[in-house]
Design an enzyme around this catalytic site. Structure first.
Site, PDB file in Angstrom:
ATOM      1  N   GLU A 174       0.845  -1.182   0.000  1.00 15.37           N
ATOM      2  CA  GLU A 174       0.000   0.000   0.000  1.00 15.37           C
ATOM      3  C   GLU A 174       0.885   1.238   0.000  1.00 15.37           C
ATOM      4  O   GLU A 174       1.790   1.354   0.822  1.00 15.37           O
ATOM      5  CB  GLU A 174      -0.911  -0.013   1.241  1.00 15.37           C
ATOM      6  CG  GLU A 174      -1.647   1.283   1.523  1.00 15.37           C
ATOM      7  CD  GLU A 174      -2.859   1.506   0.614  1.00 15.37           C
ATOM      8  OE1 GLU A 174      -3.085   0.667  -0.286  1.00 15.37           O
ATOM      9  OE2 GLU A 174      -3.547   2.510   0.803  1.00 15.37           O
ATOM     10  N   ASP A 207      -0.276  -0.471  11.373  1.00 14.94           N
ATOM     11  CA  ASP A 207      -1.154   0.532  11.977  1.00 14.94           C
ATOM     12  C   ASP A 207      -2.576   0.350  11.457  1.00 14.94           C
ATOM     13  O   ASP A 207      -2.882  -0.642  10.793  1.00 14.94           O
ATOM     14  CB  ASP A 207      -0.630   1.948  11.689  1.00 14.94           C
ATOM     15  CG  ASP A 207      -0.589   2.218  10.190  1.00 14.94           C
ATOM     16  OD1 ASP A 207      -1.098   1.375   9.406  1.00 14.94           O
ATOM     17  OD2 ASP A 207      -0.063   3.266   9.788  1.00 14.94           O
ATOM     18  N   ASP A 256       1.692  -1.584   6.725  1.00 11.53           N
ATOM     19  CA  ASP A 256       2.165  -1.098   8.020  1.00 11.53           C
ATOM     20  C   ASP A 256       1.395  -1.758   9.157  1.00 11.53           C
ATOM     21  O   ASP A 256       0.287  -2.254   8.975  1.00 11.53           O
ATOM     22  CB  ASP A 256       1.956   0.426   8.118  1.00 11.53           C
ATOM     23  CG  ASP A 256       2.900   1.171   7.188  1.00 11.53           C
ATOM     24  OD1 ASP A 256       3.938   0.586   6.828  1.00 11.53           O
ATOM     25  OD2 ASP A 256       2.578   2.322   6.827  1.00 11.53           O
ATOM     26  N   ASP A 300      -4.349   1.936   9.128  1.00 12.18           N
ATOM     27  CA  ASP A 300      -4.496   1.883   7.675  1.00 12.18           C
ATOM     28  C   ASP A 300      -4.015   0.549   7.121  1.00 12.18           C
ATOM     29  O   ASP A 300      -4.628  -0.027   6.222  1.00 12.18           O
ATOM     30  CB  ASP A 300      -3.698   3.019   7.014  1.00 12.18           C
ATOM     31  CG  ASP A 300      -4.345   4.372   7.267  1.00 12.18           C
ATOM     32  OD1 ASP A 300      -5.523   4.388   7.700  1.00 12.18           O
ATOM     33  OD2 ASP A 300      -3.669   5.395   7.052  1.00 12.18           O
TER      34      ASP A 300
END
Ligand code: TSJ
Length: 646
Positions: A438, A513, A511, A515
């Site tokens: 991404e 996180d 990641d 997102d």
């Protein structure tokens, strides 16, 4: 006569003692046969097993409060306010019943002839298994003014059952410390995991108070408590709040019934939302049946039938219209089905599927009887539900036409590879890999760091799709997912052809996180629904980038968890090192990304199992405390952290 009986009992006692030792020794030798695993899943299972016993007491109507405490050193303490496990001598063994519960395999709750105990089926392996897998376990029974106490170590009684003072309460308390010799990976309990499961149990057992307290750290405990008088209706409300969807009608629809023979009960709670996905959770004897079964099938059959009958009767469907499909009448539906039965039969490898046919009939009959009446009596709700189902039917028809158009043009066969794809040289899926990444900067590092011989990089672009809000049927026109389809080359849905797959490993690199979790969930959902064989055949992986880099002198050490960071730091000795926390993939340069995450010699990856992808699809995040946690199954046989020379 009297004497005889005692002799008889003590003979049995010896035999039984031998059985006990053999039984519990078997549990310690092959724990995998009795609990899910000796990893975190199995560890938490121990708590569920004990709590389930207290919940049985609540279901029998004798207990309404259960306390679960995590004490320092990861000792678990479970207390209920029930009748107390019986302390009288059990005749077959000559032992107190409570001793039997903890020392004889499969003895839990089966004595006393109460008859209420619904078989635990899947998980009901009994308190003796928990005892066998605990370094030590203590039980206290509060009964008729007396406190009874017994202690065990690794399954063996180290005290007799003894009296230990007086009390004015009644109930049972069990304290245990999981054995680190068995749970070698970790004996650390996760508050959220217990919280999620206990909340679920509180929903499934209306009116029971369940309290959870984490007392591992000094100061105020971390606490949560659950009690839902609305039962599974409250569960549906809770899920729909978490899903952040609009409701199609204000009230949760709830039905329940008991079978004529008194051997089973069924409950259903349902509510339509504006989501495009259905969320069906089913339980048998409070156990989540992940693979569904007869209760789910009975529900689906009845729902489709009742909805079509009603639509015909009120001319919502005209004579020439096709019937609503099952998918149409379940679009946006959140539904929980909970059945309780005497002899639950579980099927399939994972044992997550209920097999009792009489339960299909029971649930089918429940919905058949009561939903039709409900719709008659609540015309405004009925109207709203049919608007939703008709919209679903129209959209599905449109999607089907679009798909046919695409098929005719055979776009997939001839499609040009996506422009953003950095392809690899090899054409042999035995060795090729594609990293789906991404965003921009991470894509750049990945392209720079890869081995271009066999590693391709596909950066994803465009607006993020919300799985709940978007019809994935429209994938053909979707700018985010279409490049994935063309790059993989194997088509989707009916046209899926595994032999055309261009890369043997499909690696999602995102990641750690919110997102990143979003893109992981989207892709897993997508693969699960439209390219299921990819998941079933084990082609999908999650890259595991490190969270920290610890540098001392000219050596870098990478840590993939907080625990590893601490371990590395202590191994390096007090000082003289530097710690960098990676917030995203973009912070790593090409070389670091290669070393830590992409180099097959040193990287750690998780292979996605069908279970993980299914969990993403079910929007299971609402139940799993918002984390899709893939099973920790390392495909590379590496140490937990890579130590690399600069
Ligand atoms: F797992 C366990 F066995 F260790 C355990 C059992 C743990 C905890 C926290 C609670 C219990 C438990 C068992 N609570 N309440 C009971 N009840 C009985 O065992 C019981 C009591 C009375 C009668 C009866 O027929 O009079 C029957 C039963 C099964």
């Amino acid at each position: 006569m009297e004497l005889n009986e005692i002799t008889q009992a003590s003979q049995n006692y010896d035999e039984n003692q031998i059985q006990v030792l053999e039984g519990l020794e078997a549990v310690r030798k092959r724990p995998g046969m009795y609990i899910a695993s000796t990893g975190p899943k199995g560890l938490h299972h121990l708590v569920y097993e004990i709590v389930d016993n207290a919940i049985d007491e609540a279901l029998a109507g004798f207990c309404d409060r259960i306390d679960v405490e995590i004490l320092p050193e990861n000792i678990i303490c479970v207390t209920d306010n029930g009748r107390g496990i019986p302390v009288g001598i059990e005749h077959k063994t000559g032992l107190p019943a409570v001793t039997v519960v903890f020392t004889i395999l499969h003895a839990g709750g089966k004595f006393g002839g109460g008859g209420y105990k619904v078989s635990g089926g899947l998980h009901g392996v009994g308190a003796s298994v928990v005892n066998a897998l605990s370094e030590w376990l203590e039980v206290e029974v509060y009964h008729e003014g007396t406190i009874y106490y017994q202690k065990f170590e690794r399954g063996h009684a180290v005290t007799e059952l003894m009296e230990k003072g007086t009390t004015d309460r009644t109930g049972t308390r069990v304290r245990f410390k999981p054995d680190p010799l068995i749970f070698q990976e970790s004996t650390e309990f996760d508050f959220e995991t217990l919280q999620t499961r206990l909340r679920e149990q509180a929903f499934l057992n209306a009116g029971v108070h369940i309290c959870l307290a984490d007392r591992r750290n000094a100061g105020e405990p971390v606490e949560d408590s659950f009690c839902y008088h609305g039962g599974i209706s409250s569960f549906v409300e809770y899920i729909n709040k978490k899903r952040a969807v609009e409701l199609i009608h204000p009230d949760v629809i709830y039905f329940s019934c008991a079978a004529a023979d008194g051997n089973s009960t069924a409950e259903v709670a349902m509510q339509y939302t504006d989501s495009y996905t259905e969320l069906m959770l089913s339980f048998a004897n409070n156990i989540h049946t992940t693979d569904g079964g007869t209760h789910e099938e009975g529900f689906k059959r009845a729902l489709t039938r009742v909805m079509n009958d009603y639509a015909r009767k009120y001319n919502i469907l005209k004579d020439n219209d096709k019937n609503l499909s099952g998918d149409d009448v379940r679009e946006g539906l959140t539904v929980i089905i909970s059945v309780k039965l005497k002899d639950a039969q579980f099927e399939s490898q994972t044992k997550g599927r209920l097999g009792n046919t009489e339960i299909g009939t029971l649930v089918n009959g429940l919905i058949g009887d009561k939903l039709a009446t409900y719709l008659e009596e609540n015309p405004a709700t009925a109207r709203a539900i049919f608007d939703k189902a008709l919209a679903a039917a129209r959209a599905r028809e449109a999607a089907r036409k679009a798909r046919e158009l695409v098929r005719r043009k055979s776009v997939l066969e001839n499609a040009a590879l996506p422009g953003k794809l950095a392809d690899c040289q090899s054409r042999d899926p035995e060795e090729t890999e594609i990293y789906i990444v991404e965003g921009d900067s991470a894509g750049g590092s990945a392209k720079g760091g890869r081995n271009r011989k066999f590693q391709a990089i596909l950066p994803l672009w465009g607006k993020m799709l919300n799985v709940e809000k978007a019809r994935l049927d429209k994938v053909y026109g979707n700018e985010k997912l279409m490049p994935v389809v063309t790059a993989l080359g194997c088509g989707i849905g009916d046209e899926f052809d595994l032999s055309k797959l261009r890369y043997g490993k499909i690696i999602i690199m995102a990641d750690a996180d919110v997102d990143g979790s979003h893109i992981r969930t989207l892709l897993l959902t997508f693969f699960f629904r439209f390219m299921k064989p990819l998941v079933e055949e084990g082609h999908i992986y999650l890259a595991q980038p490190p969270l920290f880099r610890i540098t001392k002198g000219n050596k870098h050490h990478y840590a993939y968890t907080d625990g590893e960071r601490d371990r590395i730091m202590s191994e390096l000795g007090g000082q003289g090192y530097e710690i960098q926390r990676y917030k995203g993939l973009g912070e790593m340069d090409a070389e670091q990304l290669w070393e830590t995450t992409m180099n097959p010699e040193t990287r750690i990856m998780l292979r996605v199992e069908v279970e993980d992808a299914a969990a993403a699809d079910e929007a299971f995040s609402v139940l799993m405390g918002d984390k899709v946690e893939p099973r920790r199954e390392f495909i590379e046989k590496n140490a937990r952290y890579a130590e690399l020379d600069v």
